[in-house]
Design a protein around this motif. Sequence first.
Motif, PDB file in Angstrom:
ATOM      1  N   GLU A 177      -2.892   5.278   0.845  1.00 57.21           N
ATOM      2  CA  GLU A 177      -3.589   4.039   0.832  1.00 57.21           C
ATOM      3  C   GLU A 177      -3.884   3.435   2.282  1.00 57.21           C
ATOM      4  OE1 GLU A 177      -3.560   1.767  -3.192  1.00 57.21           O
ATOM      5  OE2 GLU A 177      -1.861   1.503  -2.359  1.00 57.21           O
ATOM      6  N   ILE A 178      -2.606   3.694   2.940  1.00 50.80           N
ATOM      7  CA  ILE A 178      -2.549   3.233   4.469  1.00 50.80           C
ATOM      8  C   ILE A 178      -3.217   4.179   5.271  1.00 50.80           C
ATOM      9  CG2 ILE A 178      -0.885   2.772   6.225  1.00 50.80           C
ATOM     10  CD1 ILE A 178       1.321   1.807   4.493  1.00 50.80           C
TER      11      ILE A 178
ATOM     12  N   TYR B 167      -6.958   3.226   4.641  1.00 48.55           N
ATOM     13  CA  TYR B 167      -7.275   2.152   5.479  1.00 48.55           C
ATOM     14  C   TYR B 167      -7.227   2.294   7.007  1.00 48.55           C
ATOM     15  CZ  TYR B 167      -6.604  -2.847   6.793  1.00 48.55           C
ATOM     16  OH  TYR B 167      -6.637  -3.954   7.383  1.00 48.55           O
TER      17      TYR B 167
ATOM     18  N   MET C 161       0.885  -1.170   0.133  1.00 45.91           N
ATOM     19  CA  MET C 161       0.008   0.001  -0.201  1.00 45.91           C
ATOM     20  C   MET C 161       0.978   1.410   0.066  1.00 45.91           C
ATOM     21  SD  MET C 161      -2.901  -1.005   2.550  1.00 45.91           S
ATOM     22  CE  MET C 161      -4.168  -1.949   2.481  1.00 45.91           C
TER      23      MET C 161
END
Length: 200
Positions: free
Chosen positions: A147-148, A151, A143
């Motif tokens: 994206e992390i 998330y 990721m």
Amino acid sequence: MNNQQNKNLNKFIKISLLGAIAVVLMYFDFPIPFLPFPWLKIDLSDIPALMGAFAFGPMAGVVIELLKNLLILIVKGTGTGFVGEIANFIVGISLVAPAAWVYHRNKSKKTALLGMLLGTLCIEIVGIIANVYFLVPAYGMKMATDEIINYVTIGLVPFNGIKAIMVCSLTYVLYKKVSLAIFKVDSNFDRVEKRKLKSI
């Protein structure tokens, strides 16, 4: 000595039974519909672990968390290369152990609630750290930084929060009802009320 051995055996049997119940509950997992990460599924297997930890101490909760994950590996196997089971164990003890530790310092309704609040905070913090630095890489997911962050903020934080609230709420209701009948220990959830009755 014989009486102590009987107590230890009784405790061992109850912890083993709670571990077995937790395994059954692991089969009934479900996703949260509004979360965009379908692999995040809630199960209520931490309830027996938290009840056992309240009854017998934090280490009992850790043992139940370990036992249920070992048993699920035996009866079901792993579909995640053991990452899912490790995640379940890490996140589970981060909720159960702090909650039981606070409660056992002075058993009462107040310390139970404070302990569960601490456990909720710990599951959020440990869940983020474990996922970002160990579980996601171990699962082979790559990721980017954004994206992390996505998330964590719209996945892990609400997921672990909802899970902790459900587990703690159900444990509180169930433990109050069965602490004396099954575990032979007083929850002291009604200690204030008992003092009031004595003073009347």
